[in-house]
Design a protein around this motif. Sequence first.
Motif, PDB file in Angstrom:
ATOM      1  N   ILE A 168      -9.630  -5.243   3.991  1.00 18.57           N
ATOM      2  CA  ILE A 168     -10.956  -4.618   3.889  1.00 18.57           C
ATOM      3  C   ILE A 168     -12.000  -5.706   3.626  1.00 18.57           C
ATOM      4  O   ILE A 168     -11.816  -6.573   2.781  1.00 18.57           O
ATOM      5  CB  ILE A 168     -10.978  -3.559   2.752  1.00 18.57           C
ATOM      6  CG1 ILE A 168     -10.041  -2.397   3.100  1.00 18.57           C
ATOM      7  CG2 ILE A 168     -12.406  -3.053   2.505  1.00 18.57           C
ATOM      8  CD1 ILE A 168     -10.402  -1.589   4.331  1.00 18.57           C
TER       9      ILE A 168
ATOM     10  N   GLY B  55      -9.580  11.433   4.226  1.00 17.04           N
ATOM     11  CA  GLY B  55      -9.943  10.154   4.845  1.00 17.04           C
ATOM     12  C   GLY B  55      -9.673  10.215   6.337  1.00 17.04           C
ATOM     13  O   GLY B  55      -8.731  10.894   6.764  1.00 17.04           O
TER      14      GLY B  55
ATOM     15  N   ILE C 182      -7.989  -3.156  -0.907  1.00 14.77           N
ATOM     16  CA  ILE C 182      -6.961  -2.822   0.093  1.00 14.77           C
ATOM     17  C   ILE C 182      -6.914  -3.975   1.100  1.00 14.77           C
ATOM     18  O   ILE C 182      -7.971  -4.456   1.548  1.00 14.77           O
ATOM     19  CB  ILE C 182      -7.300  -1.495   0.822  1.00 14.77           C
ATOM     20  CG1 ILE C 182      -7.351  -0.329  -0.174  1.00 14.77           C
ATOM     21  CG2 ILE C 182      -6.275  -1.208   1.921  1.00 14.77           C
ATOM     22  CD1 ILE C 182      -7.947   0.954   0.412  1.00 14.77           C
TER      23      ILE C 182
ATOM     24  N   THR D 249       0.822  -1.218   0.000  1.00 13.49           N
ATOM     25  CA  THR D 249       0.000   0.000   0.000  1.00 13.49           C
ATOM     26  C   THR D 249       0.857   1.270   0.000  1.00 13.49           C
ATOM     27  O   THR D 249       0.345   2.346  -0.282  1.00 13.49           O
ATOM     28  CB  THR D 249      -0.980   0.029   1.194  1.00 13.49           C
ATOM     29  OG1 THR D 249      -0.248   0.001   2.419  1.00 13.49           O
ATOM     30  CG2 THR D 249      -1.942  -1.139   1.142  1.00 13.49           C
TER      31      THR D 249
ATOM     32  N   VAL E  52     -11.179   0.284  -3.233  1.00 19.90           N
ATOM     33  CA  VAL E  52     -11.104   0.297  -1.761  1.00 19.90           C
ATOM     34  C   VAL E  52     -11.194  -1.139  -1.231  1.00 19.90           C
ATOM     35  O   VAL E  52     -10.481  -1.525  -0.313  1.00 19.90           O
ATOM     36  CB  VAL E  52     -12.206   1.200  -1.165  1.00 19.90           C
ATOM     37  CG1 VAL E  52     -12.203   1.129   0.358  1.00 19.90           C
ATOM     38  CG2 VAL E  52     -12.009   2.650  -1.618  1.00 19.90           C
TER      39      VAL E  52
ATOM     40  N   SER F  78      -6.954   4.404   6.616  1.00 22.65           N
ATOM     41  CA  SER F  78      -7.687   5.627   6.245  1.00 22.65           C
ATOM     42  C   SER F  78      -6.872   6.446   5.241  1.00 22.65           C
ATOM     43  O   SER F  78      -7.436   7.088   4.347  1.00 22.65           O
ATOM     44  CB  SER F  78      -8.045   6.460   7.488  1.00 22.65           C
ATOM     45  OG  SER F  78      -6.905   7.109   8.017  1.00 22.65           O
TER      46      SER F  78
ATOM     47  N   ALA G 119      -7.015   4.431   1.834  1.00 22.72           N
ATOM     48  CA  ALA G 119      -8.328   4.582   1.180  1.00 22.72           C
ATOM     49  C   ALA G 119      -8.477   5.989   0.599  1.00 22.72           C
ATOM     50  O   ALA G 119      -8.975   6.162  -0.521  1.00 22.72           O
ATOM     51  CB  ALA G 119      -9.441   4.291   2.175  1.00 22.72           C
ATOM     52  N   GLU G 120      -8.027   6.985   1.352  1.00 18.56           N
ATOM     53  CA  GLU G 120      -8.098   8.369   0.849  1.00 18.56           C
ATOM     54  C   GLU G 120      -7.375   8.466  -0.503  1.00 18.56           C
ATOM     55  O   GLU G 120      -7.886   9.057  -1.459  1.00 18.56           O
ATOM     56  CB  GLU G 120      -7.446   9.301   1.881  1.00 18.56           C
ATOM     57  CG  GLU G 120      -7.271  10.728   1.395  1.00 18.56           C
ATOM     58  CD  GLU G 120      -6.634  11.641   2.443  1.00 18.56           C
ATOM     59  OE1 GLU G 120      -6.977  11.513   3.640  1.00 18.56           O
ATOM     60  OE2 GLU G 120      -5.806  12.480   2.063  1.00 18.56           O
TER      61      GLU G 120
ATOM     62  N   VAL H 128     -17.395  -2.347   1.731  1.00 20.58           N
ATOM     63  CA  VAL H 128     -17.323  -0.942   1.298  1.00 20.58           C
ATOM     64  C   VAL H 128     -18.744  -0.424   1.115  1.00 20.58           C
ATOM     65  O   VAL H 128     -19.591  -1.131   0.546  1.00 20.58           O
ATOM     66  CB  VAL H 128     -16.546  -0.792  -0.039  1.00 20.58           C
ATOM     67  CG1 VAL H 128     -16.356   0.678  -0.390  1.00 20.58           C
ATOM     68  CG2 VAL H 128     -15.192  -1.490   0.020  1.00 20.58           C
TER      69      VAL H 128
ATOM     70  N   ALA I  23     -15.500   2.135   4.660  1.00 20.90           N
ATOM     71  CA  ALA I  23     -15.034   0.744   4.544  1.00 20.90           C
ATOM     72  C   ALA I  23     -14.712   0.168   5.898  1.00 20.90           C
ATOM     73  O   ALA I  23     -14.319   0.892   6.817  1.00 20.90           O
ATOM     74  CB  ALA I  23     -13.788   0.689   3.656  1.00 20.90           C
TER      75      ALA I  23
ATOM     76  N   VAL J 281      -9.085   6.399  -3.424  1.00 20.83           N
ATOM     77  CA  VAL J 281     -10.291   7.103  -3.909  1.00 20.83           C
ATOM     78  C   VAL J 281      -9.853   8.286  -4.781  1.00 20.83           C
ATOM     79  O   VAL J 281     -10.409   8.511  -5.870  1.00 20.83           O
ATOM     80  CB  VAL J 281     -11.195   7.567  -2.738  1.00 20.83           C
ATOM     81  CG1 VAL J 281     -12.278   8.522  -3.229  1.00 20.83           C
ATOM     82  CG2 VAL J 281     -11.841   6.355  -2.040  1.00 20.83           C
TER      83      VAL J 281
END
Length: 390
Positions: free
Chosen positions: A242, A148, A239, A125, A236, A342, A345-346, A245, A303, A349
């Motif tokens: 997760i 996020g 990831i 990531t 998302v 977080s 994901a931010e 979502v 998520a 997106v």
Amino acid sequence: MAVLSFRTAGESHGPQMLALLEGLPAGLRLDQELINNELRRRQGGYGRSQRQQIERDEIQILSGWRQGVTMGSPLVLMVPNQDSRLEIAPPVTQPRPGHADFAGSIKWLTTDCRTTLERASARETAVRVAAGAVAKCLLRHFGISVVGYVEQIGSIRCTVESSRDLNQLRFERDDNEVYCPDARSAEAMIDQIRKAGAEGDTLGGVIEVRAQGVPPGLGSCVQWDERLDGRIMQAVGSIQAIKGVEIGGGFALAHQRGSQVHDVIEYDPQQRAATHLGFVRRTNNAGGLEGGMTNGQTLVVRAVMKPISTIRKGMKTVNLESLEESVSAYERSDVCAVPAVSVVAENVVAFEVARVFLAKFGGDTLGEVTQAYEWFMQQARNLGVKPDHS
Ligand code: EPS
């Protein structure tokens, strides 16, 4: 022009993580400080493991730019691994329940889970964040911001009202170690992480991402794989760790009737200059997406992250070499990586928004993209006011 996309390569304990990103227009200034700040935030958060004291994530952009500006050619993004020891790392034969270890070992017909875990690792990531942060350099040029934060860790949940100003949210989020915009909840979350860690256990939670200033009409209802809600769920949902979502009201919408759920449409000519073009929605249960397309309202994505599967106190498993009952492998682990997620994901997106932005307004140079964007917004503002919008 290639579609904006990226692929990653690299193993958790290999020499580096890499991303190959293409489809950006020429002429975009890349802000290394912005990218490195996201990489630093991803490494942080209360509950992270000792690995983050070894790593010093910093971006190296190996191609595709000159004097700080993109050239329209592919970018190679590199984040070196300090804990690089892939060749000498010992085999792992006791798969951790919940990790990729078990399924991957069967898939690749090996008793050594390392074949799988090195690539499955959430270390990957780091470069997903780097790619998303590059995308943010484009988005901010068009006034789009993405934030996020952590909404829940373990049983501690905070509610973030939809009316909260995004800058204020960011400010409060950055003021504590769990990236939660509510200071009191943050303290309780830290306490829960401390307790779980002391008991050799791990914790999951819920993160939310909001994107503001996104123009309407991005994504498409024409094909299933062009729907932006679907693309965001894939990005998302892929990831590591997760398990679900939601967009906007998400699962909670199941309990309500249509007339309570759908966001009525009003018009305020005073607000025509905004990205929502003066079309006011007093609620946002749709989370900024209708028919797979942005509607000019804030995008809201949520998520859930399961608790980390590397558990100090261990779980019952089977040794793949002896087929005897065993305890899952443990070297070190995060107690909680929800704050880090977080950040991931931010940024993913942000990447998906940039992807559909360029799908609609793309061109070889940033100037062409800007012109297409401005022309479209001008026409959209004239909808109904000036009949011919072709
Ligand atoms: C991870 C296991 C841990 C985490 C890693 C993700 O690595 P290690 O086995 O080296 O302790 O630290 O995350 C990162 C290295 C990172 O930078 O986020 C896993 O199994 O997914």
